[in-house]
Design a protein around this motif. Structure first.
Motif, PDB file in Angstrom:
ATOM      1  N   VAL A  58       0.864  -1.180   0.000  1.00  0.00           N
ATOM      2  CA  VAL A  58       0.000   0.000   0.000  1.00  0.00           C
ATOM      3  C   VAL A  58       0.901   1.231   0.000  1.00  0.00           C
ATOM      4  O   VAL A  58       1.771   1.363   0.865  1.00  0.00           O
ATOM      5  CB  VAL A  58      -0.922   0.027   1.238  1.00  0.00           C
ATOM      6  N   PHE A  59       0.697   2.121  -0.965  1.00  0.00           N
ATOM      7  CA  PHE A  59       1.534   3.310  -1.101  1.00  0.00           C
ATOM      8  C   PHE A  59       0.700   4.567  -0.872  1.00  0.00           C
ATOM      9  O   PHE A  59      -0.444   4.657  -1.322  1.00  0.00           O
ATOM     10  CB  PHE A  59       2.194   3.364  -2.480  1.00  0.00           C
ATOM     11  N   TYR A  60       1.310   5.520  -0.200  1.00  0.00           N
ATOM     12  CA  TYR A  60       0.617   6.764   0.162  1.00  0.00           C
ATOM     13  C   TYR A  60       1.161   7.914  -0.677  1.00  0.00           C
ATOM     14  O   TYR A  60       2.364   8.187  -0.668  1.00  0.00           O
ATOM     15  CB  TYR A  60       0.824   7.062   1.647  1.00  0.00           C
ATOM     16  N   ILE A  61       0.266   8.590  -1.419  1.00  0.00           N
ATOM     17  CA  ILE A  61       0.640   9.722  -2.251  1.00  0.00           C
ATOM     18  C   ILE A  61      -0.063  10.967  -1.705  1.00  0.00           C
ATOM     19  O   ILE A  61      -1.290  11.016  -1.654  1.00  0.00           O
ATOM     20  CB  ILE A  61       0.232   9.513  -3.728  1.00  0.00           C
ATOM     21  N   ASN A  62       0.718  11.951  -1.302  1.00  0.00           N
ATOM     22  CA  ASN A  62       0.175  13.196  -0.772  1.00  0.00           C
ATOM     23  C   ASN A  62       0.073  14.212  -1.911  1.00  0.00           C
ATOM     24  O   ASN A  62       1.072  14.558  -2.542  1.00  0.00           O
ATOM     25  CB  ASN A  62       1.087  13.731   0.342  1.00  0.00           C
ATOM     26  N   CYS A  63      -1.134  14.695  -2.165  1.00  0.00           N
ATOM     27  CA  CYS A  63      -1.331  15.597  -3.299  1.00  0.00           C
ATOM     28  C   CYS A  63      -0.616  16.933  -3.095  1.00  0.00           C
ATOM     29  O   CYS A  63      -0.257  17.597  -4.068  1.00  0.00           O
ATOM     30  CB  CYS A  63      -2.822  15.825  -3.552  1.00  0.00           C
TER      31      CYS A  63
ATOM     32  N   ASP B 197      -4.185  11.066  -1.353  1.00  0.00           N
ATOM     33  CA  ASP B 197      -4.809  11.844  -0.287  1.00  0.00           C
ATOM     34  C   ASP B 197      -4.879  13.325  -0.653  1.00  0.00           C
ATOM     35  O   ASP B 197      -3.859  13.950  -0.931  1.00  0.00           O
ATOM     36  CB  ASP B 197      -3.990  11.661   1.005  1.00  0.00           C
ATOM     37  N   GLY B 198      -6.099  13.878  -0.667  1.00  0.00           N
ATOM     38  CA  GLY B 198      -6.275  15.308  -0.885  1.00  0.00           C
ATOM     39  C   GLY B 198      -6.385  15.699  -2.335  1.00  0.00           C
ATOM     40  O   GLY B 198      -5.785  16.686  -2.774  1.00  0.00           O
TER      41      GLY B 198
END
Length: 956
Positions: A331-336, A378-379
């Protein structure tokens, strides 16, 4: 390097931690011979986060342990046991790594309690308190293992986790594999260390990449900085996080609203069908509507609803093995916000590399089964305009470099590995734009906190249970403020203000009814001096902060560089002041970027910019208030929605006076007039009917809390239709405003009803639930709602029609409403209470109102459980000579044959009743025969009878 190792004549075994050189990889368990000496190597992952720079930091190396001997450019020394044979996994080393990783999850207060309890244990009595008291997590683990042995130390720690109320660690620890114990002082004991281990880097024999990545995710997301925390202060995400209510979009409104009003978890069933409540665990599972698992889930929520915290919790729960274990390998988290800053072209491989803890991403392994990959974006609503419609060819290959806008769009639109899954968080304002990119996504909405979860949040925020109870009951008694706390961000602001004042020895000195008042209260708390300290001076350039916020609003910009600050006249002293006040924050990853502590605070300060006199605004955006209102258009989906609400709230006389006195600002006297002109223009363009954007306009007017202004604003509308009231707060807002509609001829308020059956008191079960059958006394709207409607009836002689649909009034609400109906000033002619949870006992009040009100000619009580007791009471009023009612609808009111005897007596005596609707009631043959007796009576004046769905003309 081996030559250098020979400088340690007593060492024959070395522990290689992750991140070692390739030359060591080949030595492995076989060892290497040099100058007649055999050296053995063993690989072990490093789990500790207490890292020092010498050890390579928390991203991969063991840390916080100084080298024990001469250093080598490619080596790190770590304590380890010594053997004369090739090394196997040492129990002490395993125990130390595992125990230290668990202890690092404790907050400072918890670690202190852990050590205090440890000092009372007989097994640990030999540990010197002088060494234990100042020890951090790693040193505490070393002392425990050295004096008790790894297995005994582990058992002891598990027991202490329970004693300090960290049951989550105890439960996870119970699932760990047992360690083979070694007696204290034995060959693998830390108490007799005579050697060291080596960490060689970069690139070495590694453990499973997935475990490496999980450790990194745990380190990154386990701790969070509170928005108002001091430097270095963190809170444990799992300890602070409170479950949010999630529902599928297009969910049943009755259930959705009830979930926000429930005081317990027993009422989770909807009448007649499955509820729309959804758990995080089932976001990517098929359901009755879609047999295939969704590949795209859109998680939408308004400002401050906890979208980002929820995304972080998903990452942490996956890494801890509590979520999506059978669904996703990575699972990878990308912050806009981060994506907004990237200007260089990059590939999908580069994107994943930025999420990976070390160089050399095993890309082939990751993309081998793409359906087991999840990207959290996210965002989405915070992306700058260049992302809205990127131009150019799609990115179709992982190694292909493309502009960031195209790369992200290709990922979301599944042009790049269509088998992967995506979870996107966004505000509703960006849904229309996002929808163009997606095919058949699952939409999930965050509803916020229920009452039970609000209480849970208070007790998690305040470590002291007594303070938590005191604060919660204080807020619970202020119903508007407590209702606002369903928004997690508002709940945090309220808790922050309460905690500060509790620490100062008091409670909130100001109560709040609106979102704006809560934010002003928070600003006020920041300006309050700590006990014994001088009063802080307001930062010299608050106007610059407001103009920065406003320009960022128009440009969809949430991250600001130093040149942006300089453009608005913000010098270093200003920025420092805002940082100290916890209004502004530095970006965690890049110190030269700044942002407001939450997007809603940026919107709050943007509203303050438009409040200022034009001569004091500084270099802000060109758009004026008129342009802002035109962009807003009273649509909740506008990017300016929250800003305009704040603007209305800041124009409240008390609030405006405070801002002028405390901050020395000059507020523009023309803004109120501009707002009134805008509302008047809306009335003229829509034929004096307020329907589109009605609830949004009411939300703005509620913020200002000034009856005179609200009467002026709503005086242009003759018909008001408010629909889709899905929360308790929206009902409160609507009733507050309609009492000021003095020229309205008709009011229509459509909301959601509640399930109100007795709950079984049992624990909440995961997954979709259903609501019980209605029992109106358990979950009804607050009394203030009915009181304000009654006020509208008694003060507006023009009002002739009131239609309430799905308004859970209950007996008390109906009683209050009837007080307005009996008022001499009430001229109402048509009253509809369809699906309003009217109980049989309330019919006594309705009967009295029918007698007292000579204007009332039509009443609709359909879909309320009146039954025979209710009809009997109602008929007493209908038979009274003073009753002038001409039509009554009693569809689906649970009437049977016995009720027809009462109705027949009404038909024979009432000279005004000409229309009767009994559709949907089980009257049967007996009931119809009784009814016909009344119809045949010479005194019956009925002209239209609706019964069993057929229209019949009665003879007179």
């Amino acid at each position: 390097m081996v030559e250098w190792l020979l400088g340690f004549p007593n060492l024959t075994n070395f522990l290689l931690l992750e991140g070692n050189t390739h030359e060591c990889e080949s030595w492995g368990r076989a060892g290497v011979t040099c100058r007649g000496r055999k050296l053995y190597f063993n690989t072990r992952p490093c789990l500790s986060r207490s890292c020092s720079p010498a050890c390579g930091g928390a991203d991969g190396g063991h840390a916080g342990i100084a080298p024990l001997g001469p250093t080598h450019p490619g080596l790190r020394l770590l304590p380890c046991a010594v053997h004369d044979a090739p090394m196997t996994r040492a129990p002490a080393s395993d125990g130390l790594c595992r125990l230290s990783a668990y202890l690092e999850e404790l907050e400072a207060v918890e670690l202190k309690k852990f050590k205090l309890y440890l000092g009372t244990e007989a097994e640990a009595s030999r540990i010197p308190w002088g060494r234990l008291e100042p020890a951090g997590p790693l040193d505490t683990a070393r002392l425990l293992v050295a004096h008790c042995g790894p297995d005994a130390a582990w058992r002891l720690a598990l027991g202490l986790f329970q004693r300090i109320n960290r049951r989550d660690l105890w439960e996870r620890g119970q699932r760990e594999e047992p360690l083979r114990d070694t007696p204290p002082g034995g060959p693998s004991s830390l108490g007799s260390l005579s050697a060291c281990s080596l960490e060689v880097f970069p690139g070495a024999p590694r453990r499973d990449p997935q475990e490496t990545y999980r450790d990194y995710v745990r380190r990154k997301f386990r701790l969070m900085e509170d928005r108002n925390a001091r430097l270095g202060e963190c809170v444990n995400l799992s300890r602070r996080y409170t479950r949010l209510l999630l529902v599928k979009e297009h969910s049943n409104p009755m259930w959705a609203q009830q979930k926000l009003l429930d005081t317990s978890w027993g009422q989770e069933r909807t009448l007649g069908h499955q509820a729309s409540f959804i758990q995080m665990e089932t976001l990517f599972e098929p359901d009755e509507e879609r047999p295939e698992p969704p590949r795209t889930v859109v998680l939408q929520g308004a400002a401050g609803m906890g979208k980002s915290m929820l995304a972080h919790k998903v990452m942490l729960d996956w890494a801890d093995g509590r979520l999506f274990q059978d669904r996703f390998d990575y699972v990878f988290y990308i912050n806009c916000r981060e994506m907004n800053r990237t200007t260089a072209e990059q590939s999908a491989q580069d994107l994943i590399s930025s999420c990976w803890p070390e160089p050399g991403v095993p890309l082939q392994e990751l993309v081998r089964v793409p359906e087991r990959l999840l990207f959290i974006i996210d965002g989405f609503d915070e992306l700058k305009p260049s992302f809205h419609d990127p131009q150019g060819p799609w990115c179709l290959c992982w190694e292909e470099k493309r502009p960031t806008e195209l790369l992200l769009c290709s990922l979301i639109r599944k042009k790049l590995l269509p088998e992967l899954s995506v979870l996107i968080t966004t505000r509703p304002t960006a849904l229309e734009r996002l929808h163009r990119w997606l095919e058949h996504p699952r939409h999930v909405e965050i509803l916020g906190f229920s009452e039970a979860e609000r209480k849970e949040y208070f007790y998690k925020y305040f470590h002291d249970a007594e303070q938590a109870g005191q604060a919660f009951h204080f807020v619970r008694d202020n119903e508007p403020l407590f209702t606002l706390c369903f928004v997690p961000m508002v709940c945090w602001v309220v808790c922050t203000c309460l905690k500060q004042q509790l620490e100062d020895g008091g409670l909130l000195r100001q109560t709040s009814r609106t979102t704006t008042a809560v934010y002003v209260l928070y600003l006020l708390s920041l300006m309050q001096p700590k006990p014994g300290s001088p009063a802080p001076q307001p930062p010299p350039n608050q106007r610059g902060l407001c103009s920065l916020a406003a320009e960022g609003l128009w440009n969809r910009k949430v991250l600001f560089e130093e040149r942006d600050l300089r453009k608005h006249g913000l010098a270093g002293a200003d920025v420092s002041s805002f940082l100290n006040m916890n209004i502004f924050q530095k970006d965690i990853n890049r110190a030269k970027f700044y942002s407001f502590i939450h997007l809603s605070f940026q919107e709050f300060f943007a509203a303050m910019y438009y409040l200022l006199d034009p001569g004091e605004r500084g270099s802000g955006p060109e758009q004026n208030v008129t342009r802002l209102l035109a962009e807003y258009g009273f649509s909740e989906r506008s990017f300016a929605a929250l800003t305009v609400r704040f603007l209305f709230g800041l124009l409240n006389e008390d609030t405006r006076s405070y801002l002028e006195k405390s901050l020395g600002w000059k507020v523009s006297p023309h803004v109120k007039a501009e707002l009134l002109r805008c509302i008047q223009g809306k009335a003229q363009s829509e034929g004096s009917t307020l329907q589109q954007g009605a609830l949004e306009l009411f939300s703005c007017l509620y913020e200002i809390q000034e009856e005179r202004f609200i009467r002026q604003a709503l005086g242009h509308f003759q018909v008001v239709v408010v629909g889709n009231m899905a929360t308790k707060m929206e009902h409160v807002i609507a009733s507050f405003c309609v009492q000021s509609c003095r020229r309205a001829l008709g009011l229509h308020l459509h909301g959601a009803a509640y399930s109100t059956d007795e709950d079984d008191g049992g624990p909440r079960a995961p997954g979709p639930q259903t609501l019980p059958a209605p029992s109106p006394e358990k979950h009804v709207l607050p009394e203030a709602y009915s009181k304000q409607l009654a006020a509208a009836l008694s003060t507006n002689p023009n009002l002739t029609e009131l239609v309430l649909y799905r308004n859970a009034l209950g007996s008390r609400g109906v009683k209050l409403l009837c007080q307005g109906l009996r008022h001499p000033g009430c001229k109402l002619q048509n009253l509809s209470l369809k699906r309003c949870c009217v109980p049989s006992s309330a019919c006594q009040d309705l009967a009295a109102a029918l007698v007292a009100n000579r204007s009332l000619t039509r009443v609709d009580l359909s879909c309320n459980g009146l039954g025979l007791p209710g009809v009997r009471l109602l008929c007493e009023g209908l038979q009274h000579p003073g009753c002038r009612l001409q039509a009554i609808q009693l569809r689906k009111c649970q009437l049977e044959a016995g009720a027809c005897r009462e109705i027949a007596s009404v038909l024979s005596t009432n000279r005004h009743l000409v229309e009767l609707d009994l559709t949907g009631n089980a009257l049967e043959d007996l009931g119809l025969r009784l009814l016909c007796q009344g119809l045949r009576h010479p005194g019956c004046r009925l002209q239209i009878l609706w019964c069993m769905g057929k229209q019949n003309m009665a003879c007179t």
